[in-house]
Design a protein around this motif. Structure first.
Motif, PDB file in Angstrom:
ATOM      1  N   ASN A 181       0.814  -1.210   0.000  1.00 35.02           N
ATOM      2  CA  ASN A 181       0.000   0.000   0.000  1.00 35.02           C
ATOM      3  C   ASN A 181       0.851   1.266   0.000  1.00 35.02           C
ATOM      4  O   ASN A 181       0.512   2.258  -0.623  1.00 35.02           O
ATOM      5  CB  ASN A 181      -0.931  -0.001   1.212  1.00 35.02           C
ATOM      6  N   GLU A 201       0.701  -3.317  13.367  1.00 34.80           N
ATOM      7  CA  GLU A 201      -0.527  -3.246  12.571  1.00 34.80           C
ATOM      8  C   GLU A 201      -0.340  -2.346  11.352  1.00 34.80           C
ATOM      9  O   GLU A 201      -0.800  -2.676  10.245  1.00 34.80           O
ATOM     10  CB  GLU A 201      -1.670  -2.718  13.446  1.00 34.80           C
ATOM     11  N   THR A 202       0.344  -1.219  11.538  1.00 34.29           N
ATOM     12  CA  THR A 202       0.580  -0.298  10.422  1.00 34.29           C
ATOM     13  C   THR A 202       1.484  -0.935   9.375  1.00 34.29           C
ATOM     14  O   THR A 202       1.254  -0.792   8.163  1.00 34.29           O
ATOM     15  CB  THR A 202       1.205   1.010  10.925  1.00 34.29           C
ATOM     16  N   GLY A 236       0.488  -4.843   3.064  1.00 37.19           N
ATOM     17  CA  GLY A 236      -0.611  -5.666   2.576  1.00 37.19           C
ATOM     18  C   GLY A 236      -0.366  -7.130   2.852  1.00 37.19           C
ATOM     19  O   GLY A 236      -0.687  -8.006   2.040  1.00 37.19           O
ATOM     20  N   SER A 256       0.080 -10.165   6.203  1.00 35.24           N
ATOM     21  CA  SER A 256       0.066 -10.581   7.605  1.00 35.24           C
ATOM     22  C   SER A 256       1.437 -11.145   7.968  1.00 35.24           C
ATOM     23  O   SER A 256       2.010 -11.931   7.210  1.00 35.24           O
ATOM     24  CB  SER A 256      -1.011 -11.643   7.836  1.00 35.24           C
ATOM     25  N   GLU A 299       1.870  -4.135   8.735  1.00 39.96           N
ATOM     26  CA  GLU A 299       1.115  -5.152   8.005  1.00 39.96           C
ATOM     27  C   GLU A 299       0.181  -4.502   6.979  1.00 39.96           C
ATOM     28  O   GLU A 299       0.026  -5.000   5.858  1.00 39.96           O
ATOM     29  CB  GLU A 299       0.330  -6.024   8.989  1.00 39.96           C
ATOM     30  N   TYR A 300      -0.410  -3.367   7.354  1.00 37.56           N
ATOM     31  CA  TYR A 300      -1.287  -2.658   6.417  1.00 37.56           C
ATOM     32  C   TYR A 300      -0.484  -2.110   5.242  1.00 37.56           C
ATOM     33  O   TYR A 300      -0.871  -2.255   4.079  1.00 37.56           O
ATOM     34  CB  TYR A 300      -2.018  -1.519   7.121  1.00 37.56           C
ATOM     35  N   ASP A 301       0.658  -1.470   5.553  1.00 35.14           N
ATOM     36  CA  ASP A 301       1.475  -0.881   4.487  1.00 35.14           C
ATOM     37  C   ASP A 301       1.951  -1.934   3.500  1.00 35.14           C
ATOM     38  O   ASP A 301       2.018  -1.689   2.285  1.00 35.14           O
ATOM     39  CB  ASP A 301       2.692  -0.164   5.092  1.00 35.14           C
TER      40      ASP A 301
END
Length: 299
Positions: free
Chosen positions: A2, A41-42, A48, A50, A44-46
């Motif tokens: 992301n 968490e950030t 994309g 887990s 993993e989001y960045d």
């Protein structure tokens, strides 16, 4: 992906993988546990992706995390090396020097030596890390280390300052109550103070023909400073540095030869840091002070 993750997220990721939990990672990084959790968490989001399995015992890195961890750790080492080079390029006598040493040396030897060093270099702040684990100089966990063993890492400047004899010892109050042991066999009739989980003393005793077992130690601890304080309180017989025994009122070195190996004392720093004026100054001052202290243990 992301977006490109910030380096702070990678630091938290590396700490969680290395330590196995958010709380342990937070302690290592000096930030709060919720902050580390948000970083993960950030990240993993960045990405994309887990990276961890959430379990009752902590965070378990998955296959992707383990694959990513190696280059992240390599990047950390490279950044630490860059910081070392920058430190070495500084020429002023201000700033901070971080020193690590064993808990015994940190608490009972260094304070007296630092009186002179602080008077000589008042503009240099000192950070002290008392620990019996080996802090990694290459990762900038310390600038200077006082080791009781020969360092074997590459890129280190190291100097052996001498050896400190280890002697059996007890406080005079204890000896007045229980008498003075004269032979190894006499020790069985005394309250022995020694290590808990470590078998270092037992292994040496058995090597020299003294069949010592863990249950012979009626007071046990793996904290060297606590063992010394138990001895100073007159609670039994143990082992200590000859220099500390000689300078501590009431402590008596016992006339028993158990052929205990002396403690080697090594002073070490990173090769690049040795070109830093302030680190070189503190290194040389420590070498002078420790050599003088070690010299008193031979008399």
């Amino acid at each position: 992906m992301n977006r490109e993750p910030d380096w702070a997220l990678w630091r938290s990721f590396s700490a969680v993988v290395a330590n196995g939990s958010l709380s342990a990672a937070a302690r290592e990084l000096g930030i709060s546990q919720p902050t580390v959790g948000r970083h993960i968490e950030t990240l993993e989001y960045d990405l994309g992706l887990s990276l961890f399995e959430r379990t009752l015992s902590g965070l378990k890195p998955n296959v992707a995390a383990l694959r990513i961890y190696e280059p992240v750790a390599a990047a950390q080492a490279s950044l630490a090396q860059a910081a070392i080079l920058a430190e070495g390029a500084q020429a002023e006598f201000g700033g901070t020097v971080r020193i690590t040493a064993s808990t015994m040396v940190s608490n009972y030897v260094l304070p007296d030596l630092l009186v002179t060093i602080r008077q000589r270099y008042p503009a240099i702040a000192l950070e002290l890390v008392p620990t019996d684990s080996a802090e990694n100089l290459l990762l900038r966990e310390a600038d200077i280390a006082i080791r009781m063993f020969r360092p074997n890492q590459l890129d280190l400047v190291t100097k052996k300052l001498g050896e400190i004899p280890m002697v059996p010892v007890a406080h005079q109050d204890y000896l007045d109550r229980r008498g003075t042991p004269k032979t190894p066999a006499d020790l069985y009739d005394h309250d022995l103070i020694g290590l808990d989980r470590s078998d270092l003393i037992i292994a040496h005793a058995q090597k020299v023909g003294f069949p010592l077992k863990r249950e012979h130690f009626l007071l046990r601890s793996d904290s060297q400073t606590q063992l010394w304080e138990l001895l100073r309180a007159g609670l039994g017989v143990g082992f200590a540095q000859a220099g500390l025994v000689a300078q501590t009122p009431g402590m008596v070195a016992l006339p028993i030869d158990l052929a205990v190996p002396p403690l080697e004392v090594w002073l070490t720093t990173h090769r690049e840091l040795f070109t830093s004026h302030r680190i070189r100054a503190i290194y040389d001052a420590l070498a002078e002070g420790l050599s003088s202290y070690i010299g008193t243990t031979d008399s």
